[in-house]
Design a protein around this motif. Structure first.
Motif, PDB file in Angstrom:
ATOM      1  N   GLY A 182      52.200  74.708  47.767  1.00 12.66           N
ATOM      2  CA  GLY A 182      52.871  74.170  48.935  1.00 12.66           C
ATOM      3  C   GLY A 182      53.142  72.684  48.840  1.00 12.66           C
ATOM      4  O   GLY A 182      52.737  72.003  47.890  1.00 12.66           O
ATOM      5  N   ASN A 183      53.861  72.165  49.832  1.00 13.45           N
ATOM      6  CA  ASN A 183      54.180  70.745  49.890  1.00 13.45           C
ATOM      7  C   ASN A 183      53.000  69.922  50.388  1.00 13.45           C
ATOM      8  O   ASN A 183      52.086  70.444  51.034  1.00 13.45           O
ATOM      9  CB  ASN A 183      55.371  70.513  50.830  1.00 13.45           C
ATOM     10  N   ARG A 184      53.084  68.627  50.119  1.00 17.53           N
ATOM     11  CA  ARG A 184      52.161  67.656  50.687  1.00 17.53           C
ATOM     12  C   ARG A 184      52.982  66.557  51.338  1.00 17.53           C
ATOM     13  O   ARG A 184      53.983  66.094  50.770  1.00 17.53           O
ATOM     14  CB  ARG A 184      51.247  67.039  49.627  1.00 17.53           C
ATOM     15  N   LEU A 185      52.558  66.142  52.525  1.00 17.50           N
ATOM     16  CA  LEU A 185      53.166  65.024  53.232  1.00 17.50           C
ATOM     17  C   LEU A 185      52.123  63.929  53.400  1.00 17.50           C
ATOM     18  O   LEU A 185      50.946  64.222  53.641  1.00 17.50           O
ATOM     19  CB  LEU A 185      53.682  65.467  54.605  1.00 17.50           C
ATOM     20  N   PHE A 186      52.541  62.685  53.298  1.00  9.25           N
ATOM     21  CA  PHE A 186      51.624  61.554  53.361  1.00  9.25           C
ATOM     22  C   PHE A 186      51.941  60.699  54.581  1.00  9.25           C
ATOM     23  O   PHE A 186      53.107  60.421  54.863  1.00  9.25           O
ATOM     24  CB  PHE A 186      51.744  60.695  52.099  1.00  9.25           C
ATOM     25  N   LEU A 187      50.893  60.266  55.282  1.00 14.96           N
ATOM     26  CA  LEU A 187      51.073  59.384  56.424  1.00 14.96           C
ATOM     27  C   LEU A 187      49.818  58.540  56.615  1.00 14.96           C
ATOM     28  O   LEU A 187      48.749  59.054  56.951  1.00 14.96           O
ATOM     29  CB  LEU A 187      51.364  60.192  57.696  1.00 14.96           C
ATOM     30  N   ASP A 188      49.957  57.245  56.351  1.00 12.89           N
ATOM     31  CA  ASP A 188      48.904  56.264  56.625  1.00 12.89           C
ATOM     32  C   ASP A 188      47.530  56.701  56.123  1.00 12.89           C
ATOM     33  O   ASP A 188      46.535  56.745  56.865  1.00 12.89           O
ATOM     34  CB  ASP A 188      48.843  55.972  58.126  1.00 12.89           C
ATOM     35  N   GLY A 189      47.480  57.048  54.844  1.00 11.78           N
ATOM     36  CA  GLY A 189      46.210  57.378  54.207  1.00 11.78           C
ATOM     37  C   GLY A 189      45.754  58.802  54.385  1.00 11.78           C
ATOM     38  O   GLY A 189      44.678  59.168  53.890  1.00 11.78           O
TER      39      GLY A 189
END
Length: 399
Positions: A182-189
């Protein structure tokens, strides 16, 4: 004398503003090591300033991609950081598809407000008037979104945003790195496996959105005289199939071959315009045609009274479209950096190399500091409404 003074003044203001943009790209199976190289490259032009905004795009799988994204955010120490996994990444003037790589974009933006956005998977759009997006403030200029397409209803979301916040532009792309993990999304650590991430940009900032749909028209513009949902029944009083057959019959053999590979319909977004030129049409695919009924099926709802024009797409048309739109954007003022969301159907599938779009954006806007990724769908405004696109290059240029 006044012209010379004005030039000097503008240069001093540009330097003193502290606005700086950087991009980096590193390739190799050691994604953690690549992350360190790419973030160092991206931070270099910031001259020691802490980035106010950071974007990271990782071509890799599962835990390795997640670790690389975390490493970038840790090293950069940006006030706001977002990112996504992808099937290909863009940075340092290059595009890399289908092999482990990481691209990083960093910006120092004094005087600019950046508000992070987290879109939860399973959001009930019918009950959420704000569509899950924070209320844009008076000085907000644009929103950038990165979305996991398998878990978030992005088309419905954009419809709700268009209703709730008319003419507030959104740009971005759909994460394209999904495999078994699956995908990974990144947000502020932090890492998320679903939904969406992004930010709203406001304050002392000037931006321009550019959406290149990569088509050129064939045949005349026509008024839809009969239609049902996505089925064209009549165009300018004749069966839609007859109109299409006549247009194809007027083409050269090479153009007919091109149309056979990918025929599209442009739907005019402003019925009151006297002329409809490049950028005035929303491009949707032609799905099929029935000689017996005379109907033509297209990839969106079409209504009687709308103006349409058939279109074809190839590398030459896509290059011409992007080049012309970039020239129009830079004519309004120089750019200092840009984010680029290019369809994963472009790159080497459309052009000789994966570098085409980033080279065109850097040359057309006359700037460095350009990075992004190859998306599974692109977000950008056409005719004042945010749309989900395919085979498109969607650009956010900082002026």
């Amino acid at each position: 004398m006044s012209t010379e003074f004005g030039s000097i003044r503008d240069e001093v203001m540009a330097q003193s503003s502290g606005r700086r943009f950087g991009d980096g790209l590193a390739v190799g199976p050691d994604l953690r090591g690549a992350a360190e190289v790419a973030v160092t490259q991206a931070l270099g032009p910031l001259a020691g300033a802490r980035p106010d905004l950071l974007c990271v795009f990782v071509c890799g799988s599962g835990d390795d991609a997640a670790a690389a994204g975390l490493r970038v955010m840790e090293l950069a120490g940006a006030r706001t950081a977002i990112g996504a996994t992808a099937g290909g990444v863009i940075g340092d003037g290059r595009g890399v598809e289908g092999e482990p790589a990481i691209a990083v974009w960093a910006a120092a933006l004094p005087g600019v407000t950046v508000r992070p956005v987290r879109l939860e998977a399973g959001l009930d759009m019918m009950e959420t008037g704000s569509a899950g997006l924070p209320q844009p403030r008076a000085d907000d200029r644009v929103g950038v979104l990165l979305v996991d397409p398998s878990s978030f209803p992005i088309a419905r979301f954009l419809d709700r945003c268009n209703a709730a916040y008319p003419e507030f532009p959104l740009v971005g792309g759909l994460a394209s790195g999904a495999g078994a993990s699956g995908n990974r999304l990144f947000l502020d650590g932090e890492i998320h496996r679903d939904g969406g991430v992004g930010f709203l940009l406001g304050g002392d900032v000037a931006v321009r959105t550019i959406v290149s749909q990569g088509c050129r028209p064939i045949g005349p513009t026509m008024t839809v005289t009969r239609a049902e949902q996505n089925i064209l029944i009549e165009l300018a009083g004749l069966p839609a199939y007859v109109r299409l057959r006549d247009i194809l019959g007027s083409l050269s053999p090479a153009e007919r071959t091109l149309a056979g590979r990918g025929l599209h319909l442009g739907i005019a977004m402003n019925e009151y315009a006297e002329d409809h030129g490049r950028g005035d049409f929303l491009i949707r695919g032609v799905l099929g045609a029935d000689p017996q009924s005379g109907a033509v099926a297209v990839g969106d709802v079409v209504e009687p009274g709308q103006t349409v024009r058939f279109q074809v797409r190839d590398a030459e048309a896509a290059d011409e479209d992007l080049t012309e739109l970039l020239a129009g954007a830079v004519a309004e003022g120089p750019a200092r950096g840009a984010l680029l969301f290019s369809c994963n159907g472009r790159g080497r599938f459309m052009f000789p190399t994966a570098d085409h779009d980033v080279e065109a954006v850097r040359a057309g806007l006359r700037t460095g500091g350009v990075a992004g990724f190859f998306a599974a769908g692109e977000i950008g405004p056409v005719g004042g409404r945010n749309q989900l696109h395919g085979f498109t290059a969607s650009v956010l240029a900082f002026r």
